[in-house]
Design a protein around this motif. Structure first.
Motif, short mmCIF file in Angstrom:
data_model
loop_
_atom_site.label_atom_id
_atom_site.label_comp_id
_atom_site.label_asym_id
_atom_site.label_seq_id
_atom_site.Cartn_x
_atom_site.Cartn_y
_atom_site.Cartn_z
N GLY D 150 -14.22 -16.55 -10.25
CA GLY D 150 -13.60 -15.42 -10.93
C GLY D 150 -12.09 -15.50 -11.01
N ARG D 153 -8.36 -14.63 -14.14
CA ARG D 153 -8.52 -13.17 -14.08
C ARG D 153 -8.65 -12.52 -15.44
N ARG D 154 -7.93 -13.03 -16.42
CA ARG D 154 -7.96 -12.32 -17.68
C ARG D 154 -9.11 -12.74 -18.59
N SER D 155 -9.81 -13.78 -18.18
CA SER D 155 -10.96 -14.16 -19.00
C SER D 155 -12.16 -13.31 -18.59
N PRO D 156 -12.68 -12.51 -19.50
CA PRO D 156 -13.82 -11.67 -19.13
C PRO D 156 -15.02 -12.51 -18.70
N LYS D 157 -15.13 -13.71 -19.27
CA LYS D 157 -16.26 -14.56 -18.91
C LYS D 157 -16.17 -15.00 -17.47
N SER D 159 -14.77 -13.44 -14.85
CA SER D 159 -15.17 -12.44 -13.86
C SER D 159 -16.65 -12.10 -14.00
N GLU D 160 -17.14 -12.17 -15.24
CA GLU D 160 -18.57 -11.91 -15.42
C GLU D 160 -19.41 -12.97 -14.70
N GLY D 161 -19.00 -14.23 -14.87
CA GLY D 161 -19.72 -15.31 -14.19
C GLY D 161 -19.65 -15.13 -12.69
N ALA D 162 -18.48 -14.76 -12.19
CA ALA D 162 -18.33 -14.58 -10.75
C ALA D 162 -19.24 -13.47 -10.26
N MET D 163 -19.28 -12.39 -11.02
CA MET D 163 -20.10 -11.25 -10.59
C MET D 163 -21.57 -11.64 -10.52
N LYS D 164 -22.04 -12.34 -11.56
CA LYS D 164 -23.45 -12.74 -11.57
C LYS D 164 -23.75 -13.69 -10.42
N ASP D 233 -24.62 -19.32 -16.59
CA ASP D 233 -23.58 -18.31 -16.79
C ASP D 233 -22.39 -18.56 -15.88
N GLU D 236 -20.51 -21.57 -17.09
CA GLU D 236 -19.73 -21.35 -18.30
C GLU D 236 -18.50 -20.50 -18.02
N GLY D 237 -18.69 -19.50 -17.16
CA GLY D 237 -17.59 -18.59 -16.92
C GLY D 237 -16.47 -19.16 -16.07
#
Lengths: 207, 100, 754, 490
Positions: D150, D153-157, D159-164, D233, D236-237
């Protein structure tokens, strides 16, 4: 806390009684644990959810005490119910968003997941009956005390203790890295056409 | 005296509730809390078996688990804040920029 | 004896590297000089090595060049070295590859002169040569496989050289899928051979072959599977049924590429590898029967397809497939402990000359016709392209098998071998035994037909292109011109090769006493490597075969003449006119009207059509290519469903997997243990549970069917015994209970006690 | 067994990394602007120091193993060999990351400390001989990698990948812990050696359930189907160098601890074979994993997802090696380690080229973006071709020998033959999508201008990866011998 100590006293190996009082206490605390847990996962109000979780952790602390794990019980209250849940509350307050009511998505997936969990439990539960063929051993007098556990922690588990310190360091870095904004980035925000950043103040508050 | 199996049952049920929470709720904070529940269930199992074996090492293990859980919660919440910053919500089922 | 063999593949590789790195800066002339020079140098080194092999070594000797010494890779029983190996067979292959490769390079330097990617083209050509030479020179299967993959990749690069973006995507995919199937066979064969013999070196295989011979799978020696897997690899590379389909499509590449890859080098890799691994086949000769069968079928089938093609290069492509079928028949013709490899290699060599020539001649024609490939739009080119015409005629006569050109000798050797072939069939039923004894004659017949067809379609091509009236546009006619000298010289060189190379395999028996040591040169040369020489036959037999074969060929040429040239092609026009009705009109009408159509053309075309439809469209297009696409598409949909981006679904995936694993592994232990078989010794019967010796905590209970029961809860029951009091039929029921998971299962078996 | 100061000399590679990580943190804290440029060389220095320590300990331990830190770690050649793999991945990641982060403007110095700590976690995991240290090593590695995922920081992908990754990973951690608790309950000890020696415990059903849960959790880490869904995911993120680190390092660490557990605690044939044994389960997991991974990769248009699915299928091949260790033991461990080393170089290289291509926050991940690359950047295209061929198992690259060596080991058991056949078929199919990348680079007209990163450290990383891939492919002897001497201690 009084209740906790009473519970600990009653199941203390030196004073095992044949009365049913410990069992009743166990039922009460189990109800607190499971009830709190179920409330946690079904609350829509976030603060209430966190509070339910705190209740669960208190109940668990009592259960730990029944297992003669006094030190861990205390730790559970201090670290879990105290520190970690404060962190949760903090984040909830910062984000301050309750779940908007809307129909659940992916119902089929969720049902399949639920079936899997039930199936897991059906496989596991019967086995727990015979899990302890040897019976319960009688622990030594200082079992579960701070001195006893501390001795292990700083001898046999010294390495683990140090490893955990690295882990906590990583957690700190995580908080810093993710929550911090560089001024440079803010300046270039427009250039990169990304989503707009949160206002500075909000981020400051979050860590 | 309480049969030790009861504690194991309690732990298993707690684990199941945690798992349900993870798959049912879309709010990431609740999911994090549910994961805490699962970790606590495992911890309870460890302590029960520690009591059965009269082995204080289990307590040290449980201590480590609590510390790990704390670190995990911190990291999870940090990532969550990052998500919120980008999208203004923390609903996990709306995080579908990447798929297939 | 060690020698600097690595120079042979290294020179072209260096040439490729050089022209890739510096080519653009140094210009076309330098690139031409370097790349052609590299191949020429490789050819010279090859000739030198051949000379050393012939002069300094006893027959059966070989030159080696181990570039990575023996513990190149060592662990446990695995101890490999990597190197090159040069024996008589390698020498023949190497000479063919380098000499013809060199000629094609020279030709290409004129043919591709105006192409903007000239440098890249020559770099790829050199790269291809290097890979092919590694394939040929490798001393073990892994090294050969390096070359095997290398030529595949380079051919991909070369065929794709003129690729439009999407137009040829399907063709490319087809080539790819098909070649991967072949690679799969080769790889598995490699594992299998290594596992059972402990070596992959060609020189060591013979002494380790027992491992393949003695171990049985499904009642057959492992050698059978190894041989058939190699065959799968060979059919892929050498374009045999059912994996031939990539070759006609590969004609999209520049013509010199077709000549290099699809006539002289890569497609012969299958024949080469099967000859190399002859020890494996001799361990199980029935596998050779498969090779011969596939070869014969391919030869006939591809020849009949050749009848109807309108594209110049496509005709040649099918003719290549057909001729490769001849080589496979030779490799598969087994008699008295060995096979007719030498004839296969002989035909490989002669074919390399005349087929390369045909392709290059076709290139010359298309060069003159402004890249028009349709033979129906040609005609009468004889006047405009005298050299091309003369050499083309020589090649056509050679491929038709007319005395004394190369094709005559090599084709005859193959036909003779096929006629005499007999496969050892041990423990076979009467039908199989009869077949093993007489299949050779059948194959001979098939091949003879194929030879006739070859003569027919090749001369159809020849007459349509070079005789009659010009049928193209005015502009094309105006533009017609002979190719530059660099191209015609190469054509003449190949024509000379076509004339001379046949004399390497003249049977001893027909030569006068004084010339005996000129007889069967190639066979003698190859004898130490592949074990036998060309089939020994008396002068009378040979003349008989030769007479029949020549008669068939002449008949083929004659009918092509009558059909396409006589009366200025009226019959051809009739044929073309009736062509669309061919399938609709009743059989009898043809029987009366057009003898050819009814007796020769139609059945053969029908057969080819069926085979074509079956293999090409149903098996390859629908099943492999289409099936692959369908699987991939369907799969893509399911992935889309699963991987929808929702993290909760991923968690559910974990939980489902976990639940399944727990369920399956706990639930089926009893069912697994309940499988059992019955050992019977008179009235004493033993029920033996399928015992993997690790079945713990399972209790067995047997109901013997006569009212009695026994049980055991030992973890490793050797079986439960029972003595029946009287004869009769009993149903035995075994019930298992797994005490851990509280599961039970049961199975029954019926036993007859006499 | 208690802690002794002499133990520290065996733990030197880990200590060097931890101290180095702390130094990096300090450097970051006290550095401003320009002096940040020293962070990459500093990280490389730390990695090199750790490699040196690793090599010296290698000769020190010999064939045996040394149990240190009160039985928490077992320093043997297996762990030391694995350390070299992790350090390679770590070093290459550091080299790639500097210019990458600068280009996409999310530079931060803690990044290097995090990859160093993650590597330390991998080392602890690889050497762990106690369930406590397994859990801690795994968590150190995982938490650091979640943060790294994650970190853009500014790439939504990102943080999304990190969250998943975090969510699914935490569930897996909980499952792992629950499984460990059950094993502990059955045996009464957390030490792997004690588990291996406890006879009566094997009949306990809860032991087997615990074993299966532990395997499930590690199946998640190696991204085996159906526990793989996070992988595409998260891959990719994550920032591309981190993706390489995840694919190479995390997978290798999980496999090494699996080797260790399957070689000690779960080595009994009653546990491994038989109808409820882990072999019979992992067989099916392996088949599904490689087939699914390959089929899913066929249609990917995004190069990172393509490589993610390819990494899933490689986990399948590696599982075959793990299964083979159940019967042929060390003979299959060598190939497995060799394969991991080959895979590390190849996959780091492939992701390195991907990282190299992107500019200004635009990562150029679609295959179309790669069209015609060969014309403008022949060297990079050649490097990518080599990595693709190696992933597809085409000689003479490292990937071919890895497969050859691994499958041969698996053939040591007759009933694994069908598994090898499926694996070979799969690897044959896989070449299709690897070559798709190659043909895109060579045969298609460039769709858009590309002006990739100009950075010496990135070039150095790519060159190192190419050399590694080719060298151990053409001259595998040395590595094969080293890998096959990397035995389990005890």
């Amino acid at each position: 806390m009084m209740l906790l100590e009473a519970a600990a006293h009653m199941v203390d190996p030196s004073t095992i009684s044949t009365s049913s009082a410990p069992l009743i206490l166990f039922w009460i605390f189990s109800a607190v644990v499971l009830g709190g847990a179920i409330l946690t996962i079904f609350q829509t109000n976030m603060v209430a959810a966190v509070m339910s979780l705190v209740a669960t952790f208190f109940g668990l602390a009592a259960i730990y005490a029944m297992l003669s794990a006094h030190f861990i019980a205390a730790l559970q209250v201090l670290v879990y119910a105290g520190a970690i849940m404060v962190l949760f509350i903090f984040v909830v307050m910062v984000l301050n968003k309750d779940e908007a009511p809307r129909p659940m998505r992916g119902l089929i997936t969720k049902m399949i997941g639920a079936i899997s969990i039930v199936s897991l439990m059906f496989t596991l539960m019967p086995l727990l009956d015979n899990a302890v063929p040897g019976g319960v051993e009688t622990p030594s007098a200082d079992f579960g005390t701070v001195a006893n556990v501390g001795d292990i922690l700083f001898n046999d588990y010294l390495f683990a203790f140090e490893a955990v310190s690295i882990l906590l360091l990583i957690a700190v870095i995580a908080a810093v890295v993710v929550a911090r904004t560089h001024k440079q980035e803010v300046v270039e925000e427009g250039h990169l056409a990304e989503h707009e950043a949160m206002p500075e103040a909000t981020i400051e508050a979050s860590h | 005296m309480i049969p030790p199996t009861y504690f194991l049952y309690l732990a298993a049920l707690l684990f199941a509730v945690g798992a349900f929470g993870v798959i049912l709720r879309r709010n990431a904070i609740i999911m994090l809390m549910s994961i805490e529940l699962m970790l606590n269930a495992a911890n309870l199992t460890i302590l029960t078996f520690g009591r059965i074996h009269a082995d204080p090492h289990a307590h040290a293990f449980a201590f480590m688990v609590i510390a790990v859980a704390a670190a995990e919660a911190a990291v999870g919440l940090a990532i969550l804040v990052g998500i919120f910053r980008n999208r203004r919500n923390v609903n996990i089922d709306e995080l579908t920029l990447m798929k297939y | 004896m060690t020698a600097n063999l690595h120079l042979i593949p290294l020179l072209p590789l260096l040439g490729a590297a050089f022209s890739l790195l510096f080519g653009k800066r140094l210009g076309k002339n330098v690139v031409t000089l370097v790349t052609c020079g590299a191949v020429a140098a490789a050819a010279l080194v090859t000739l030198q090595m051949t000379f050393i092999l012939h002069h300094d070594l006893p027959p059966g000797g070989a030159l080696v060049d181990t570039f990575f010494e023996a513990p190149w890779m060592k662990a446990g029983d695995l101890n490999l070295s990597a190197g090159l190996w040069f024996d008589a067979l390698t020498a023949v292959m190497c000479c063919v590859v380098t000499v013809i490769g060199f000629l094609i390079h020279v030709y290409a330097s004129a043919y591709m002169e105006h192409d903007e990617n000239y440098t890249r083209f020559f770099a790829y050509l050199n790269l291809f040569m290097g890979a092919m030479l590694i394939l040929v020179l490798g001393d073990s299967m892994p090294v050969t496989f390096v070359g095997w993959e290398g030529v595949g990749l380079c051919s991909y690069l070369l065929i794709g050289f003129w690729f439009d973006k999407d137009a040829n995507a399907t063709a490319g995919r087809k080539a790819f899928v098909v070649n991967r199937i072949g690679d799969f066979g080769f790889l598995l064969a490699m594992f299998l051979i290594f596992y059972h013999t402990g070596t992959l070196k060609y020189s060591e295989l013979a002494s380790h072959i027992d491992g393949l011979h003695n171990i049985l799978w499904l009642g057959l020696p492992v050698a059978c599977f190894a041989g058939l897997l190699v065959l799968v690899g060979a059919t892929g590379k050498s374009a045999q049924i059912p994996l031939y389909v990539w070759l006609p499509d590969a004609m999209a590449g520049p013509t010199p590429v077709s000549a290099l890859i699809h006539a002289a080098t890569m497609v012969t890799a299958g024949v080469y590898v099967t000859s190399r691994l002859h020890v494996v086949y001799e361990a199980y000769p029935q596998a050779l029967a498969w090779i011969a069968g596939i070869g014969a079928l391919t030869a006939l089938f591809a020849a009949t397809i050749g009848f109807a093609q309108r594209d110049l290069k496509k005709v040649l492509a099918y003719s290549t497939i057909s001729q490769l079928g001849f080589m496979f028949v030779a490799v598969g013709s087994y008699v008295n402990g060995s096979s007719n490899y030498a004839s296969g290699v002989f035909h490989l060599m002669t074919h390399a000359f005349f087929k390369a020539g045909l392709f290059l001649g076709a290139g010359s024609v298309m060069h003159a016709m402004e890249n028009e490939g349709d033979i129906m739009k040609m005609g009468g080119l004889r006047k405009h392209l005298p050299h091309t015409h003369a050499t083309f005629l020589i090649y056509c006569l050679a491929i038709a098998g007319i005395f004394p050109l190369a094709g005559f000798w090599s084709k005859d050797a193959i036909l003779g071998g096929a006629f005499a072939a007999q496969w050892d069939v041990k423990n076979a039923g009467p039908v199989a035994a009869w077949f093993a004894m007489h299949a050779g004659k059948i194959i001979y017949g098939v091949m003879l037909t194929a030879a006739g067809c070859t003569a027919f379609y090749m001369f159809r091509l020849y007459y349509l292109v070079f005789h009659g009236k010009f049928r193209g546009t005015h502009e094309q006619e105006h533009h017609l011109h002979e190719s530059p000298a660099r191209m015609t010289v190469v054509l003449w060189c190949l024509a000379i090769g076509t004339i001379l190379s046949g004399f390497l395999g003249v049977p001893e028996s027909i030569l006068p006493e004084s010339l005996h040591h000129f007889g069967d040169l190639l066979g003698e040369w190859l004898k130490p490597v592949v074990g036998v020489q060309l089939h020994e036959e008396s002068a009378g037999q040979f003349l008989g075969f030769a007479f029949v074969a020549t008669a068939v060929s002449v008949a083929g040429i004659g009918s092509a003449y009558i059909f396409f040239l006589k009366d200025d092609g009226v019959r051809a026009k009739n044929f073309v006119a009736t062509f669309p009705r061919l399938y609709r009109v009743v059989f009898n009408k043809y029987y009366v009207d057009e003898f050819y159509n009814a007796v020769v053309v139609r059945p053969l075309r029908g057969l080819s059509r069926i085979l074509w439809k079956f293999f090409d469209e149903i098996i390859i297009d629908k099943l492999f290519v289409g099936g692959t696409a369908a699987i991939v598409n369907g799969f893509g949909k399911s992935v889309k469903y699963l991987q929808n981006g929702d993290a909760q679904r991923y968690v559910v995936g974990v939980l489902v997997g976990m639940a399944l694993i727990l369920r399956v592994s706990t639930h089926y232990s009893a069912a697994h243990a309940a499988q059992f078989h019955v050992d019977q010794d008179g009235h004493a019967v033993t029920a033996v549970p399928q015992n993997d010796a690790y079945t713990t905590n399972v209790r067995f209970k047997v109901e013997w069917g006569d009212g009695q029961e026994s049980d055991a809860d030992s973890a490793h029951p050797r079986g439960l015994k029972h003595q029946y009091a009287s004869s009769g039929t009993y149903k035995i029921r075994l019930e298992t209970t797994d005490s851990r998971w509280q599961t039970t299962a049961s199975r029954s078996e019926t036993v007859v006690v006499r | 067994m208690s802690f002794e100061l002499g133990d520290l000399s065996y733990a030197l590679p880990i200590l060097v990394l931890v101290v180095g990580g702390l130094l990096l943190l300090l450097m970051e804290a006290f550095s401003t602007g320009r002096s940040r440029a020293y962070l990459v060389p500093m990280t490389v220095l730390v990695v090199l120091a750790s490699i040196a320590a690793d090599v010296s300990v290698w000769s020190q331990v010999g064939e045996g193993g040394h149990s240190i830190m009160s039985g928490m770690l077992e320093i043997d050649r297996l762990s030391l060999f694995a350390n070299a793999i992790f350090l390679t991945a770590c070093g290459l990641t550091a080299l790639l990351a500097g210019a990458y982060m600068q280009e996409h403007r999310f530079e931060f110095g803690e990044f290097y400390a995090l990859i160093v700590f993650a590597t330390a976690g991998m080392m602890i995991l690889a050497a762990a001989s106690d369930m406590v240290s397994i859990f801690l090593g795994l968590e150190i590695m995982s938490l650091a990698v979640y943060v790294l995922t994650g970190s853009w920081r500014r790439s939504p992908k990102s943080s999304e990948g990190a969250m998943k990754y975090f969510l699914v990973g935490s569930v897996a951690s909980a499952v792992l812990l629950y499984g460990m608790a059950l094993i502990y309950g059955a045996v009464g000890s957390t030490s792997l050696q004690a588990i291996a020696n406890s006879k009566g415990a094997y009949v306990e059903p809860i032991f087997i359930i615990g074993l299966l849960l532990v395997l499930t959790a590690f199946a998640f880490k190696i991204a085996a189907v159906p526990f793989h869904m996070w992988a595409p995911d998260a891959y990719e993120g994550a920032p591309t160098p981190v993706t390489g680190f995840m694919a190479a390092g995390v997978k290798a660490a999980a496999f090494v601890i699996l080797i260790r557990m399957c070689g000690t605690a779960f080595s009994r044939s009653e546990l491994a074979l038989g109808s409820t044994g882990w072999v019979s389960i992992l067989k099916w997991v392996a088949v599904i994993t490689m087939t699914f991974g390959n089929l899913a990769a066929l249609r990917q248009e995004n190069i990172k997802r393509l490589l993610a699915y390819s990494s899933v299928s490689h986990a399948g091949y590696l599982l075959i090696g793990l299964i083979a260790t159940a019967t042929v033991g060390n003979e299959a461990r060598g190939p497995l380690l060799y394969y991991l080393a080959a895979y590390t170089f190849t996959t780091m290289g492939a992701f390195g080229v991907v990282a190299w291509l992107g500019r200004h926050g635009d990562e150029r991940l679609q295959l179309d973006d790669w069209a015609g690359l060969a014309a403008k950047h022949p060297a990079a295209a050649l490097a990518m071709t080599i990595f693709m061929l190696s992933l597809g198992g085409v000689p003479p690259t490292a990937g071919f020998f890895g497969k050859f060596y691994l499958f041969r080991a698996a053939l040591g058991r007759a009933d694994l033959t069908w598994l090898v056949v499926i694996a070979v078929l799969n690897s044959v199919v896989s070449v299709y999508y690897y070559l798709r990348v190659v043909t895109t680079m060579y045969f298609r007209e460039p769709a858009r201008e590309s002006s990739p990163l100009q950075s010496r450290s990135v070039t150095a990383a790519l060159v190192l990866a190419v050399i590694g891939t080719l060298l151990i492919g053409i001259l595998p002897g040395w590595l094969v011998e080293t890998a096959s001497s990397a035995l389990l201690g005890s």
